[in-house]
Motif scaffolding. Sequence first.
Motif, PDB file in Angstrom:
ATOM      1  N   PRO A  66      44.509  29.848  39.792  1.00  0.00           N
ATOM      2  CA  PRO A  66      44.835  31.257  39.524  1.00  0.00           C
ATOM      3  C   PRO A  66      44.619  31.664  38.062  1.00  0.00           C
ATOM      4  CG  PRO A  66      46.519  30.273  40.911  1.00  0.00           C
ATOM      5  CD  PRO A  66      45.643  29.155  40.438  1.00  0.00           C
ATOM      6  N   ILE A  67      44.948  30.766  37.130  1.00  0.00           N
ATOM      7  CA  ILE A  67      44.725  31.082  35.712  1.00  0.00           C
ATOM      8  C   ILE A  67      43.230  31.178  35.425  1.00  0.00           C
ATOM      9  CG2 ILE A  67      45.051  30.275  33.336  1.00  0.00           C
ATOM     10  CD1 ILE A  67      47.560  28.870  34.228  1.00  0.00           C
ATOM     11  N   LEU A  70      41.935  34.439  36.723  1.00  0.00           N
ATOM     12  CA  LEU A  70      42.300  35.565  35.856  1.00  0.00           C
ATOM     13  C   LEU A  70      41.431  35.606  34.600  1.00  0.00           C
ATOM     14  CD1 LEU A  70      44.139  37.941  35.134  1.00  0.00           C
ATOM     15  CD2 LEU A  70      45.733  36.303  34.124  1.00  0.00           C
ATOM     16  N   ALA A 278      47.452  34.111  44.932  1.00  0.00           N
ATOM     17  CA  ALA A 278      47.451  34.601  43.550  1.00  0.00           C
ATOM     18  C   ALA A 278      46.030  34.856  43.062  1.00  0.00           C
ATOM     19  CB  ALA A 278      48.141  33.597  42.624  1.00  0.00           C
ATOM     20  N   SER A 279      45.042  34.158  43.635  1.00  0.00           N
ATOM     21  CA  SER A 279      43.653  34.354  43.209  1.00  0.00           C
ATOM     22  C   SER A 279      43.187  35.785  43.496  1.00  0.00           C
ATOM     23  CB  SER A 279      42.725  33.350  43.907  1.00  0.00           C
ATOM     24  OG  SER A 279      43.014  32.034  43.479  1.00  0.00           O
ATOM     25  N   MET A 282      44.933  38.070  41.043  1.00  0.00           N
ATOM     26  CA  MET A 282      44.385  37.984  39.686  1.00  0.00           C
ATOM     27  C   MET A 282      43.073  38.751  39.539  1.00  0.00           C
ATOM     28  SD  MET A 282      46.643  36.483  38.035  1.00  0.00           S
ATOM     29  CE  MET A 282      48.028  35.369  38.193  1.00  0.00           C
ATOM     30  N   GLY A 306      43.622  37.390  28.986  1.00  0.00           N
ATOM     31  CA  GLY A 306      43.689  36.625  30.225  1.00  0.00           C
ATOM     32  C   GLY A 306      44.478  35.341  30.064  1.00  0.00           C
ATOM     33  N   GLY A 310      47.904  34.757  31.962  1.00  0.00           N
ATOM     34  CA  GLY A 310      47.943  33.595  32.852  1.00  0.00           C
ATOM     35  C   GLY A 310      49.108  32.678  32.542  1.00  0.00           C
ATOM     36  N   TYR A 313      52.219  34.299  33.785  1.00  0.00           N
ATOM     37  CA  TYR A 313      52.356  34.178  35.237  1.00  0.00           C
ATOM     38  C   TYR A 313      52.933  32.814  35.625  1.00  0.00           C
ATOM     39  CZ  TYR A 313      51.136  33.410  40.104  1.00  0.00           C
ATOM     40  OH  TYR A 313      51.199  33.082  41.437  1.00  0.00           O
ATOM     41  N   THR A 339      53.761  36.585  42.455  1.00  0.00           N
ATOM     42  CA  THR A 339      52.436  36.997  42.935  1.00  0.00           C
ATOM     43  C   THR A 339      52.445  38.451  43.372  1.00  0.00           C
ATOM     44  OG1 THR A 339      51.952  34.731  43.648  1.00  0.00           O
ATOM     45  CG2 THR A 339      50.608  36.482  44.609  1.00  0.00           C
ATOM     46  N   PHE A 342      52.211  40.789  40.301  1.00  0.00           N
ATOM     47  CA  PHE A 342      50.847  40.891  39.757  1.00  0.00           C
ATOM     48  C   PHE A 342      49.939  41.681  40.702  1.00  0.00           C
ATOM     49  CE2 PHE A 342      52.135  38.101  36.519  1.00  0.00           C
ATOM     50  CZ  PHE A 342      51.129  38.010  35.574  1.00  0.00           C
TER      51      PHE A 342
END
Length: 356
Positions: A66-67, A70, A278-279, A282, A306, A310, A313, A339, A342
């Motif tokens: 996910p990070i 993002l 979460a992807s 993001m 970002g 991230g 999050y 999630t 966001f």
Amino acid sequence: MKILNRYLNLEVAIPIFWIMIGLIGIFTFFDFIQEMNDLGKGTYNLLTVFSYVALSIPGHVYEIVPIAVLIGSMYAMGQLSENSEFTVIRSSGYSIKRIAFTLSFAGLFFTLFTFAVGDLVTPITEKRAQEIKITAKDKIVTQEFKSGLWIKDSNSFINVEHVLPDSSLSDIHIYEFDKTFHLRTITNAKKGSFKGSEWKLDDINQTIFDQGKISTNSLKSANWQSLIKPEMMNVLLVSPEKMSSMSLVHFIKYLKNNKQKVTRYEVALWEKLIYPLASIAMVLFAIPFGFFQERSGGKNIKIFLGILIGIFYQIMNSSFRYVGLLNDWHPLSCAMIPTLIFFSIGVMMIYRTEHQ
């Protein structure tokens, strides 16, 4: 239009993969440095260190996707904005909502990728990594108390002094009670291994209490039927967050049958199902940044933002997990709220950007 859809998704996906590789390299390097402190303990040599670090990579992949999505999406948005490609795309009839819908397929791909790695690969590699490390260093998985591990199984209480890396047991003590909680038998066994659908115990000494009479019995080996399965020992090797969803379901069922607290494992199960989403959140969160004025910062400032967002999050995700456990919140809310926040912010910013 199909060509444009493919182009947009590739422009987002390629930076995400590069960011992911970079983050994996950083985490792997730190793992290697940390494990060097234990080099030489037992048979923990350089080859074992490399094996452990390599097997830990899928776990890091699951955590960082996910990070990476993002940061990679923010970079791609900055690149497309800097090259005035968004201006051309919008002038061709693409609205921001349509761009968001198109790029959500990139988010969906990384959602499926995250789930596959987290549920199919990580539980296996993480368990194997811990087995390699423990076998080389300590030979014993864990001892919850000085007396060993205690487990409740229906009307029996089992004390296992040692759990070995292959999930076999040594120095086992089984205290069986009747329905009125009077002690019926005490069974001591030197070793235990799971064969087929039951445990095989070796070198057994049994004490039987029957209507005030006490008798003893010795057996070379015997079979033992129990709800306890080797997979349940995975919790001693692998944290709940890195167990497979099916293992969590079985372990939760076992704990409920024995009237034990299951909140931590239910939170881990819901996280296993929601965290990959979460992807998508993001990608949607990053899209409006492509339409900010260039004077507010190019792709470099977007990468920096970002990284900060991230990190925020991940901190928020961990905080909700632990605060939820402390306050006994519903497991679904602990896993879903970060999630959902966001995702909601991303949708709101897309809507506002569209109508400016």
